[in-house]
Design an enzyme around this catalytic site. Structure first.
Site, short mmCIF file in Angstrom:
data_model
loop_
_atom_site.label_atom_id
_atom_site.label_comp_id
_atom_site.label_asym_id
_atom_site.label_seq_id
_atom_site.Cartn_x
_atom_site.Cartn_y
_atom_site.Cartn_z
N THR A 187 37.21 46.18 35.20
CA THR A 187 37.50 45.80 33.80
C THR A 187 37.55 44.29 33.63
O THR A 187 37.44 43.79 32.52
CB THR A 187 38.84 46.41 33.34
OG1 THR A 187 39.79 46.25 34.39
CG2 THR A 187 38.69 47.88 33.01
N GLY A 235 35.98 42.92 53.61
CA GLY A 235 35.09 43.91 53.01
C GLY A 235 35.76 45.24 52.72
O GLY A 235 35.10 46.27 52.65
N GLY A 295 38.08 45.73 50.07
CA GLY A 295 38.61 45.83 48.71
C GLY A 295 39.99 45.21 48.53
O GLY A 295 40.63 45.40 47.50
N SER A 322 38.00 37.70 50.44
CA SER A 322 37.16 36.59 49.97
C SER A 322 37.94 35.63 49.09
O SER A 322 37.86 34.41 49.26
CB SER A 322 35.92 37.13 49.24
OG SER A 322 36.27 37.94 48.16
N ASP A 355 40.45 38.66 41.26
CA ASP A 355 40.83 38.45 42.66
C ASP A 355 41.43 37.06 42.86
O ASP A 355 42.48 36.89 43.48
CB ASP A 355 39.63 38.61 43.58
CG ASP A 355 39.05 40.01 43.51
OD1 ASP A 355 39.65 40.87 42.83
OD2 ASP A 355 37.99 40.24 44.13
P1 ADP Z 1 36.75 41.64 50.27
O1 ADP Z 1 36.95 40.43 49.40
O2 ADP Z 1 37.10 42.91 49.57
O3 ADP Z 1 37.42 41.54 51.59
P2 ADP Z 1 34.05 40.66 50.22
O4 ADP Z 1 32.75 41.24 50.64
O5 ADP Z 1 34.19 40.16 48.83
O6 ADP Z 1 35.18 41.75 50.54
O7 ADP Z 1 34.42 39.44 51.18
C1 ADP Z 1 34.41 39.62 52.57
C2 ADP Z 1 33.74 38.45 53.23
O8 ADP Z 1 34.58 37.28 53.14
C3 ADP Z 1 33.52 38.63 54.72
O9 ADP Z 1 32.36 39.38 54.98
C4 ADP Z 1 33.40 37.20 55.18
O10 ADP Z 1 32.11 36.70 54.92
C5 ADP Z 1 34.36 36.46 54.28
N1 ADP Z 1 35.66 36.22 54.94
C6 ADP Z 1 36.88 36.61 54.53
N2 ADP Z 1 37.85 36.14 55.36
C7 ADP Z 1 37.24 35.44 56.32
C8 ADP Z 1 37.67 34.70 57.48
N3 ADP Z 1 38.96 34.61 57.81
N4 ADP Z 1 36.73 34.08 58.22
C9 ADP Z 1 35.42 34.16 57.89
N5 ADP Z 1 34.96 34.83 56.85
C10 ADP Z 1 35.84 35.47 56.06
MG MG Z 2 35.84 39.97 47.65
#
Ligand code: ADP
Ligand code: MG
Length: 353
Positions: free
Chosen positions: A16, A99, A101, A105, A145
């Site tokens: 949303t 990854g 949820g 990120s 987020d």
């Molecule tokens: P979510 O935000 O739900 O965890 P996303 O696909 O939006 O899923 O983001 C995940 C991505 O963020 C990972 O695949 C990686 O690229 C990056 N990421 C998150 N935390 C780290 C970290 N501590 N070190 C390196 N990359 C990270």
């Molecule tokens: Mg994300």
């Protein structure tokens, strides 16, 4: 200097945010820690402890960099937006599952922005980090987020109006725990399907002569010709109302209504928005049969990741054991379970100098 930025669990209000509607996330006690140290040479060095990787770039090259399609995009996307960035070694370490949820990120973006000296705070910081994700990572996400990570409140959920950007803390009923259950799967479809949903919602709004689905009514939605577009819009309009109803029921301590709203939200994501998957649907059903269950739905972008569960206090362990066993019997996968608490937003965690 070291900063911590939390991940988040969205209680209700899925997809949303980019429709300028309502969401109800909590910032959680899992997050990313980012430490900045000065460097002698004019470069940005980034070390991900989780990835066991160190990468570096000349500061002068930052404006012309193109995304490389990996984790560094989140950090560089932010770094490029910071004027006068000093030579820095940035070390990031996160305990948010990636990854899944829970927005590892946004935790990475917000903690990195703060450690790299961003002057922005509050909604401006959230906007900067969202811009990095939209423009450099290439995910057309809404503001939820990053805003939840920035503006978390201990002990309360955040009712965010994604159009006015007003935030209202909403108390959660006592005697309920929040458990995120990680399906440990992420179907590849996710990334492109997210952009598809953004496009489908824009198409629905355009057909109705609106700038966003925020202002659409249920009657308008049912008048849409294309059945797929109609179902997408139906989810958004109904989900917005569920967020408001959930906030009201939460403040009133009406647990039965909370559970019903979770169930309706999940069915709407499964059938109308079509962002669930068999593993997640199974976890929601298994939660319904577990001791202490008070509500379960998928949380986050979809196609895997986590469910969010309301569980009567005192039943957490029995609930967890029951869901774990059922999932293992059905899919042969051990799921991770996180008991999360509504926590404060991003902050400096070493001594201010
Ligand atoms: P979510 O935000 O739900 O965890 P996303 O696909 O939006 O899923 O983001 C995940 C991505 O963020 C990972 O695949 C990686 O690229 C990056 N990421 C998150 N935390 C780290 C970290 N501590 N070190 C390196 N990359 C990270
Ligand atoms: Mg994300």
């Amino acid at each position: 200097m070291t900063f911590f930025a939390p991940g988040r669990v969205n209680l209700i209000g899925e997809h949303t945010d980019y429709n300028l509607g309502f969401v109800l996330p909590i910032a959680i006690d899992l997050g990313c820690r980012a430490t900045a140290e000065p460097l002698d040479s004019p470069r940005l060095e980034v070390h991900s402890v989780n990835r066991h990787e160190v990468r570096h770039w000349d500061l002068a090259a930052l404006p012309d960099l193109v995304p490389s399609g990996d984790w560094t995009d989140y950090v560089l996307g932010v770094a490029r937006l910071l004027p006068g960035l000093a030579p820095t070694r940035l070390t990031v370490e996160s305990n948010v599952p990636t990854g899944s949820g829970l927005s590892s990120s946004a935790a990475l973006e917000v903690s990195s922005a703060l450690a790299l000296g961003a002057a922005e705070r509050g909604i401006d910081l959230a906007r900067l980090c969202r811009r990095a994700e939209n423009e450099f990572v290439g995910v057309p996400c809404g503001i939820m987020d990053q805003y939840a990570s920035v503006a978390g409140v201990e002990g309360a959920a955040l009712l965010i109006d994604c159009r006015s950007l007003e935030i209202r803390p909403v108390p959660l009923p006592s005697g309920l725990s929040i458990l995120a259950v990680n399906s440990m799967v992420k179907h590849e479809l996710g990334a492109s399907a997210y952009s598809d949903r953004v496009r489908e919602c824009n198409e629905a709004a355009l057909s109705l002569g609106l700038s966003s689905l925020r202002d659409a009514t249920a009657a308008q939605v049912e008048s849409l010709d294309d059945p797929l577009i109609r179902r997408r819009a139906r989810h958004i309009v109904a989900e917005n109302q569920r967020v408001l109803d959930f906030a009201e029921a939460s403040a009133a301590g009406d647990r039965q209504r909370l559970g019903r709203l979770f169930a309706e939200s999940h069915l709407s994501m499964r059938d109308d928005y079509e962002i669930s998957c068999p593993e997640i649907d199974f976890l929601v059903e298994a939660a319904g049969r577990a001791p202490g269950a008070a509500g379960s739905r998928m949380t986050g972008g979809g196609f895997g990741g986590c469910t969010v569960n309301l569980v009567q206090a005192g039943f957490e362990e029995a609930f967890e054991a029951s869901v774990r066993q059922a999932y293992r019997d059905r899919f042969g996968i051990r799921c991770d379970v996180y008991r999360v608490r509504p926590s404060a937003g991003a902050r400096q965690i070493d001594k201010k100098t």
